[in-house]
Design a protein around this motif. Structure first.
Motif, PDB file in Angstrom:
ATOM      1  N   THR A  25      65.070 -24.728 -39.986  1.00 44.09           N
ATOM      2  CA  THR A  25      65.024 -23.412 -40.610  1.00 44.09           C
ATOM      3  C   THR A  25      64.528 -22.386 -39.600  1.00 44.09           C
ATOM      4  OG1 THR A  25      64.466 -24.492 -42.673  1.00 44.09           O
ATOM      5  CG2 THR A  25      64.114 -22.132 -42.584  1.00 44.09           C
ATOM      6  N   ARG A  93      64.853 -32.661 -46.552  1.00 38.94           N
ATOM      7  CA  ARG A  93      64.892 -31.286 -46.050  1.00 38.94           C
ATOM      8  C   ARG A  93      65.915 -30.454 -46.811  1.00 38.94           C
ATOM      9  NH1 ARG A  93      64.631 -33.586 -40.810  1.00 38.94           N
ATOM     10  NH2 ARG A  93      66.874 -33.335 -40.637  1.00 38.94           N
ATOM     11  N   GLU A  94      67.075 -31.047 -47.086  1.00 40.38           N
ATOM     12  CA  GLU A  94      68.123 -30.296 -47.778  1.00 40.38           C
ATOM     13  C   GLU A  94      67.705 -29.992 -49.219  1.00 40.38           C
ATOM     14  OE1 GLU A  94      71.255 -27.991 -47.784  1.00 40.38           O
ATOM     15  OE2 GLU A  94      70.615 -29.107 -46.016  1.00 40.38           O
ATOM     16  N   ARG A  97      65.292 -27.183 -48.964  1.00 37.68           N
ATOM     17  CA  ARG A  97      66.005 -25.934 -48.690  1.00 37.68           C
ATOM     18  C   ARG A  97      66.641 -25.384 -49.963  1.00 37.68           C
ATOM     19  NH1 ARG A  97      69.355 -27.220 -44.003  1.00 37.68           N
ATOM     20  NH2 ARG A  97      67.504 -27.204 -42.743  1.00 37.68           N
ATOM     21  N   SER A 117      75.259 -26.231 -50.025  1.00 41.63           N
ATOM     22  CA  SER A 117      74.100 -27.109 -50.106  1.00 41.63           C
ATOM     23  C   SER A 117      74.441 -28.383 -50.874  1.00 41.63           C
ATOM     24  CB  SER A 117      72.943 -26.377 -50.783  1.00 41.63           C
ATOM     25  OG  SER A 117      71.816 -27.187 -50.823  1.00 41.63           O
ATOM     26  N   VAL A 120      76.594 -30.642 -48.654  1.00 38.43           N
ATOM     27  CA  VAL A 120      75.787 -31.283 -47.604  1.00 38.43           C
ATOM     28  C   VAL A 120      74.981 -32.426 -48.199  1.00 38.43           C
ATOM     29  CG1 VAL A 120      73.826 -30.916 -46.049  1.00 38.43           C
ATOM     30  CG2 VAL A 120      75.697 -29.269 -46.086  1.00 38.43           C
ATOM     31  N   LEU A 121      74.357 -32.175 -49.356  1.00 41.19           N
ATOM     32  CA  LEU A 121      73.570 -33.222 -50.015  1.00 41.19           C
ATOM     33  C   LEU A 121      74.445 -34.420 -50.384  1.00 41.19           C
ATOM     34  CD1 LEU A 121      71.074 -31.315 -52.299  1.00 41.19           C
ATOM     35  CD2 LEU A 121      70.522 -33.057 -50.620  1.00 41.19           C
TER      36      LEU A 121
END
Length: 181
Positions: A25, A93-94, A97, A117, A120-121
């Motif tokens: 980040t 982390r995701e 976020r 998001s 990505v997850l």
């Protein structure tokens, strides 16, 4: 009992610390999350004992050739367990976020950001599941290989007559004609 604002501010600082430590980040977002200017964040980071993040720019050093210590320190092959741990950290982390995005933007978060998001997850979770399955399959194959080896790793006979008898017993077992011992 601590006031809600203190508990919430501690949660925000904890989330900011996780994002800061992850190194992914941008500092601008971490400072915005904490509501601090660059100078205030710098003094806050020092007072809290947060280590300085390495520069995102990788510079090539042309003046010093690689030393044997540096070459041996670089791992040539990653351990599967460390890959699993790294993927689990990336998933955490995701998630963090996404939580921060929901907390700061609320329900009016950009749909494109939320969709990205989520993708990505999903990709990280699939990769993690596949890696764990592969590790499990390898462990089962090793176990079976050890069982097969143990079946044939008997103590070798000392005498020629014992060798003949043992060989005859094993041949009978393999062919299925004789009695199994």
């Amino acid at each position: 009992m601590a006031p809600k604002s203190d508990a919430r501010s501690r949660d925000i600082v904890a989330q900011a610390k996780l994002l800061y430590d992850a190194g992914v980040t941008p500092l601008v977002e971490v400072r915005a999350m904490l509501g601090m200017s660059e100078r205030a964040f710098s003094s806050f980071r020092k007072s809290e004992g947060w280590p300085m993040r390495p520069s995102p720019i990788k510079r090539k050093s042309t003046d010093t050739p690689p030393t044997p210590e540096r070459q041996s320190a670089a791992p040539t092959q990653k351990e599967p367990r460390s890959l699993i741990a790294r993927l689990e950290e990336a998933v955490e982390r995701e998630f963090l976020r996404a939580e921060v995005a929901l907390a700061t933007c609320g329900a009016k978060a950009a749909p494109k950001t939320m969709e990205t998001s989520a993708r990505v997850l999903a990709s990280l979770v699939r990769s993690l599941a596949e890696l764990k399955r592969m590790n499990r399959d390898v462990a089962v194959a090793r176990e079976e290989d050890l069982r097969v080896r143990d079946a044939f790793d008997d103590e070798p006979p000392r005498q020629l007559a014992e060798l003949r008898e043992e060989l005859a017993r094993r041949l009978e077992r393999m062919c299925g004609d004789g009695p199994a011992e």
